[in-house]
Design an enzyme around this catalytic site. Structure first.
Site, PDB file in Angstrom:
ATOM      1  N   HIS A  52       0.817  -1.205   0.000  1.00  0.00           N
ATOM      2  CA  HIS A  52       0.000   0.000   0.000  1.00  0.00           C
ATOM      3  C   HIS A  52       0.854   1.260   0.000  1.00  0.00           C
ATOM      4  O   HIS A  52       1.991   1.256   0.454  1.00  0.00           O
ATOM      5  CB  HIS A  52      -0.933   0.006   1.212  1.00  0.00           C
ATOM      6  CG  HIS A  52      -1.989  -1.055   1.140  1.00  0.00           C
ATOM      7  ND1 HIS A  52      -3.000  -1.009   0.222  1.00  0.00           N
ATOM      8  CD2 HIS A  52      -2.167  -2.198   1.855  1.00  0.00           C
ATOM      9  CE1 HIS A  52      -3.782  -2.089   0.373  1.00  0.00           C
ATOM     10  NE2 HIS A  52      -3.286  -2.826   1.359  1.00  0.00           N
ATOM     11  N   ARG A 316      -8.473 -10.571   9.652  1.00  0.00           N
ATOM     12  CA  ARG A 316      -7.777  -9.379  10.143  1.00  0.00           C
ATOM     13  C   ARG A 316      -7.789  -9.390  11.673  1.00  0.00           C
ATOM     14  O   ARG A 316      -8.809  -9.744  12.277  1.00  0.00           O
ATOM     15  CB  ARG A 316      -8.495  -8.116   9.666  1.00  0.00           C
ATOM     16  CG  ARG A 316      -8.766  -8.049   8.161  1.00  0.00           C
ATOM     17  CD  ARG A 316      -9.738  -6.902   7.902  1.00  0.00           C
ATOM     18  NE  ARG A 316     -10.125  -6.779   6.503  1.00  0.00           N
ATOM     19  CZ  ARG A 316     -11.126  -7.444   5.940  1.00  0.00           C
ATOM     20  NH1 ARG A 316     -11.822  -8.319   6.645  1.00  0.00           N
ATOM     21  NH2 ARG A 316     -11.443  -7.242   4.676  1.00  0.00           N
ATOM     22  N   CYS A 412       0.273 -26.487 -15.111  1.00  0.00           N
ATOM     23  CA  CYS A 412      -0.460 -25.214 -15.142  1.00  0.00           C
ATOM     24  C   CYS A 412       0.478 -24.052 -14.818  1.00  0.00           C
ATOM     25  O   CYS A 412       0.403 -22.995 -15.421  1.00  0.00           O
ATOM     26  CB  CYS A 412      -1.604 -25.224 -14.132  1.00  0.00           C
ATOM     27  SG  CYS A 412      -2.779 -26.549 -14.345  1.00  0.00           S
TER      28      CYS A 412
END
Lengths: 486, 455
Positions: A52, A316, A412
């Site tokens: 962030h 959280r 994959c």
């Protein structure tokens, strides 16, 4: 064995491992006690994996300070730790006038916090940047990035270990006795062993309140707040190249349901924000799954049910209950009259803040024990090869050097046998299927292990002598098989 | 010399190689990712393959070994195992295929390619089943490989979601190896599995089948502890008030297969509208000239014999393509006429072959029986036997000295109530080299011989 440590860190999440690594620079005997068999088993590995920028956090908070600082240096951290880092930027999209006002508020808050790289976009500019999003405007944060939080935490732990930190897995702290200037720590690992710690750092995430209570400090309470995610197939990642968030709405205790490309080429959507009673309740629920798809497709109409390949859930560790809107700053303090440093309520932006938090914790430790550098700390870490990311010429060279790079175990995700063996032989000495998965991405692709789990099993049995019943998914209790057929 | 590359060495790929060789191709290169050819047939140790192609009922491994043996020694054929095809591109008028194996990573040329890459299974993630994410959840094909090849038992008390044929086959297989199958759950009102499989895999073993139900939640944090099942309404939505809990340690998903053609679509082959399937013309050719597609990577077939027939045709056309001759049109067979769905109580389903005839027995006033519905005379005998001692060909595995599992089947039908002890007897055997006889017969104490399948 000498079971006395200068410092014991409780919890092997991103923050605990970052603290371990910072402390490994100094002349200290340090251990990390982790209740699970590997690092990053809790919230650290179960989030949006976003670095962030710091505009979301209240000015002058620890969250704002550490997040901005972490964001500024995260690319260096990742280079040093040899983990992938992608500076994608991030969009916050406004759908109405209120949203636009919210975004302007965030922009100002970001500037106050010292964030760089924030831009307000008009609808046309948004359309040019992300034609798949239909909004009336947006804020663009150019310094937001995505990482793989498993690889990041593992890198911190491995580097700490290389510099002398011990990792004690399957060590859940169950009791503490004060003995003179030290603590005697008890664990429920069935070994009846105790260790002695001069100082303890509580980085136990969801359980940090309970760990604190073991030291007689009862003033904290964690309110677990669950977030469910869905994982989308790589097919859609060509379309979505930047994390897209709605403008935050008040009182939801999270950042809203967003759509984020991952550093591994998939796309995730989520998380929900559900206050629950149990810190281990990682269940997903039908209502939320439907709502995630609904809200994500409002944000990006191209998102369809058929792209979903998997799901995960994180929790959280909130200090504020739902009634208070869920937001409260990190608590990081040396508790008076004790030898305990508590880290409570380390939720988002904990991952971004992990190294600044660790440095801050070191400064607290320094008030107790004057820290002197070892002079031998090596912060540069070399990660095992990620074969699929290499150019062809390099791939050829590696196969010539080690033919096991030529053997594909997980198609994959293009994971080779050598990478699987590197993961099994990891420096921390932990072997679980989840650990191999988190280190290599084997089983995370669109077959979700349908082919490669059998390949992994074969390798563990035939090359490492495992019995089927000793192969576990995450913990001792999560045995994958009941034994041989015959 | 012009070259054909066949990608995938399962039933379709083997047949494609054969088709190409028979049509006179100079050089055919068969590439497979596994250590052994045969693809999924290797793990399908049950009986019932090959009735069309070989006019005999065979196990998957038998079918594979036989098909491979038909081409193996052909000097125009080159086989690469443990080799992955990573990508395909067009280069001038030929194709370049990138392969990766322990010898290196390289691009090789081909004038024509046949893709026979099979399919993969739908997962829990795609179904978005709510609940926890513990150990103990497997797709049916994965469970099949674990049990039949890797010698690993996935669990002791199993719930199977999906009553398609793979789910049914696994229910029986796990049962015979000592697991308890608590339930098979089917979201539709009727099963999509063959009636004969419901007969011989579920009814034979008293395994309950819940139609119109689905697994609504997975319970258990570390290992599966139970599943919650619910009835569904006409829109297939869960009716919460009908929830019930079934204790189990394993959930097996048999909820569908998806053709696997990532490489082909990445190479630019056109897809059928609205699907992920690759478009083919009536010559089994994709939108890329000279690139053919067959088997389960084209669409998911219900009979391996048909996969082989289609593979053969695709290989043949690849050979004709490089010779610039006219391609031969391929007609997709009509849907299998075998009867699907849950049998009525009074129905007798012949299990001797995949046709699974529904046989009717009428008794007239004089007490004479009239048997109808059987497609062949064997059906009459079957009814006789079924009314006295229901008997089945039993398939299982025997451990070889090297630790490897060898698929075996009973040389004669075994009465149903003894099937489990037959399998148990096989469980305790270790087959030494001396036991491997020419005729492949293995003595099983107290039972008919087992016929082993090994290369």
């Amino acid at each position: 064995m000498d079971n006395t440590y200068d410092i014991v860190i409780i919890g092997g999440g991103a923050v605990g491992c970052a603290i371990a690594r910072e402390l490994s620079k100094y002349r200290l005997k340090v251990a990390v006690a982790e209740k699970e068999p590997d690092v990053a088993c809790g919230t650290s590995g179960r989030n949006s994996a976003v670095v962030h920028a710091g505009f979301n956090n209240k000015p002058d908070s620890l969250m704002a300070k550490f997040c901005v600082e972490g964001n500024l240096h995260f690319e260096e951290y990742c280079q040093e730790l040899d983990v992938p880092y992608f500076k994608t930027g991030k969009l916050l999209v406004a759908f109405d006038k209120n949203d636009l006002e919210t975004l302007q508020g965030l922009y100002r808050q970001g500037e106050r916090n010292g964030c760089k790289g924030l831009f307000m976009l008009t609808a046309e500019e948004l359309d040019r940047k992300a034609p798949y999003v239909k909004g009336i405007g947006a804020m663009f944060s150019s310094n937001t990035a995505i990482i793989n939080p498993f690889l990041y935490t593992i890198a911190l732990a491995e580097n700490a270990h290389e510099n002398g930190v011990e990792f004690l897995f399957n060590h859940e702290l169950t009791g503490v006795n004060k003995e003179g200037d030290s603590y005697k720590l008890f664990f429920n690992n069935g070994l009846k062993e105790t260790i002695t710690a001069r100082y303890v750092i509580n980085s136990a995430g969801l359980y940090s309140d309970k760990v604190s209570q073991l030291f007689g400090i009862n003033k904290y309470h964690i309110y677990p707040c669950r977030g469910q995610y869905l994982i989308l197939d790589k097919r859609i990642s060509d379309l979505i190249d930047i994390p897209v968030y709605p403008a935050p709405r008040k009182g939801i205790g999270g950042l809203g349901i967003h759509v984020t490309p991952t550093s591994d080429g998939t796309v995730i959507l989520g998380p929900s924000a559900e206050y629950i009673d149990d810190c281990d309740d990682y269940e997903s629920t039908r209502d939320v799954i439907d709502r995630l798809l609904d809200e994500a497709s409002q944000l990006i109409p191209d998102i369809k049910r058929k792209y979903v390949i998997g799901q995960y859930t994180g929790i959280r560790s909130k200090q504020a209950p739902e009634a208070e809107g869920g937001f409260r700053d990190f608590t990081i303090c040396a508790e008076e009259g004790t030898h305990l440093i508590n880290l409570i309520g380390i939720e988002s932006p904990g991952l971004t803040s992990s190294i600044p938090i660790a440095r801050h914790v070191c400064s607290l430790v320094n008030q107790w024990i004057p820290l002197t550098e070892t002079g031998t700390f090596i912060g540069k870490r070399k990660a095992p090869m990620r074969f699929r990311d290499l150019p062809d010429s390099e791939k050829e060279r590696l196969i010539n050097q080690c033919p096991e790079y030529g053997e594909v175990v997980c198609r994959c995700e293009g994971v080779t046998k050598k990478e699987i063996k590197d993961a099994i032989e990891n420096p921390l000495g932990t072997v679980t299927i989840a650990g191999i998965k988190n280190r290599t991405r084997c089983m995370t692709g669109r077959c979700q292990g349908g082919v490669c789990l059998a390949n992994l099993t074969e390798i563990l049995i035939n090359e490492y002598g495992y019995k089927p019943e000793d192969i576990v998914y995450r913990s001792e209790e999560s045995k994958y098989y009941t034994g041989r057929v015959k | 010399m012009k070259k054909i590359i066949v990608v995938g060495g399962g039933a379709a790929g083997i047949a494609a190689a054969q088709g190409a060789l028979d049509a006179g191709a100079d050089s055919v290169w068969l590439i497979d990712r596994n250590k052994e050819l045969g693809g999924i047939l290797r793990q399908c140790i049950h009986d019932g393959f090959g009735l069309n192609k070989y006019k005999a009922s065979m196990t998957g491994p038998e079918y594979a070994v036989r098909s491979i043996s038909e081409i193996y020694d052909n000097p125009r054929l080159h086989i690469s195992r443990s080799t992955n095809v990573i990508g395909v591109k067009k280069h001038n008028d030929e194709y370049q295929i990138q392969i990766q194996n322990s010898e290196g990573l390289k691009w090789v040329g081909a004038n024509s390619i046949v893709f026979a890459t099979g399919c993969r299974e739908k997962t829990r993630g795609m179904l978005m089943i709510p609940g926890t994410r513990p150990a103990g959840i497997f797709t049916a094909g994965l469970a099949q490989r674990l049990v039949n090849i890797e010698n690993v038992m996935p669990g002791k008390r199993v719930v199977i979601l999906g009553s398609g044929d793979i789910g049914l086959i696994m229910a029986r297989r796990l049962c015979l190896e000592g697991a308890e199958v608590a339930a098979v759950i089917e979201i539709m009102k009727d099963s999509g599995g063959l009636s004969r499989n419901i007969r011989q895999c579920l009814l034979d073993f008293d395994i309950p089948l819940y139609t119109g139900h689905t697994v609504s939640k997975i319970i258990g944090r570390e290992r599966v502890q139970a599943v919650e099942i619910c009835e569904v309404d006409d829109n297939l939505s869960v009716k919460k008030e009908t929830a019930q809990i079934i204790d189990c340690d394993t959930l097996i998903l048999s909820v569908g297969l998806i053709p696997e053609n990532e490489i082909l679509s990445a190479a630019g082959a056109e897809l059928c509208d609205g699907t992920e399937n690759v478009k083919t013309d009536s010559y089994l050719q994709t939108s890329l000239d000279g690139v053919f597609l067959c088997g389960n990577s084209r669409y998911v077939h219900d009979l391996v014999d048909r996969v082989s027939a289609e593979g053969y045709a695709a290989g043949q056309n690849a050979a004709l393509f490089i010779k610039m001759q006219n391609l031969i049109e391929f007609q997709d067979p009509v849907t299998m006429n075998a009867i699907k769905g849950i049998p009525q109580k009074t129905d007798i389903f012949c299990v001797l072959c995949p046709n699974g005839c529904r046989i009717k027995v009428d008794v007239n006033e004089k007490g004479e029986r009239n048997i109808s519905g059987n497609g062949c005379p064997k059906g009459v005998n079957f009814v006789e036997q079924e009314s006295k001692t229901p008997s089945r060909i039993v398939t299982t595995t025997v451990k070889g000295e090297s630790g490897r599992l060898i698929p075996v089947k009973s040389s004669l039908p075994i009465s149903l109530d003894k099937a489990a002890s037959y399998v148990k007897e096989c469980q305790n055997m270790i087959l030494s080299k001396n036991d491997l006889k020419e005729d492949r017969r293995i003595r099983v104490a107290g039972f008919p011989d087992a016929i082993g399948c090994y290369d």
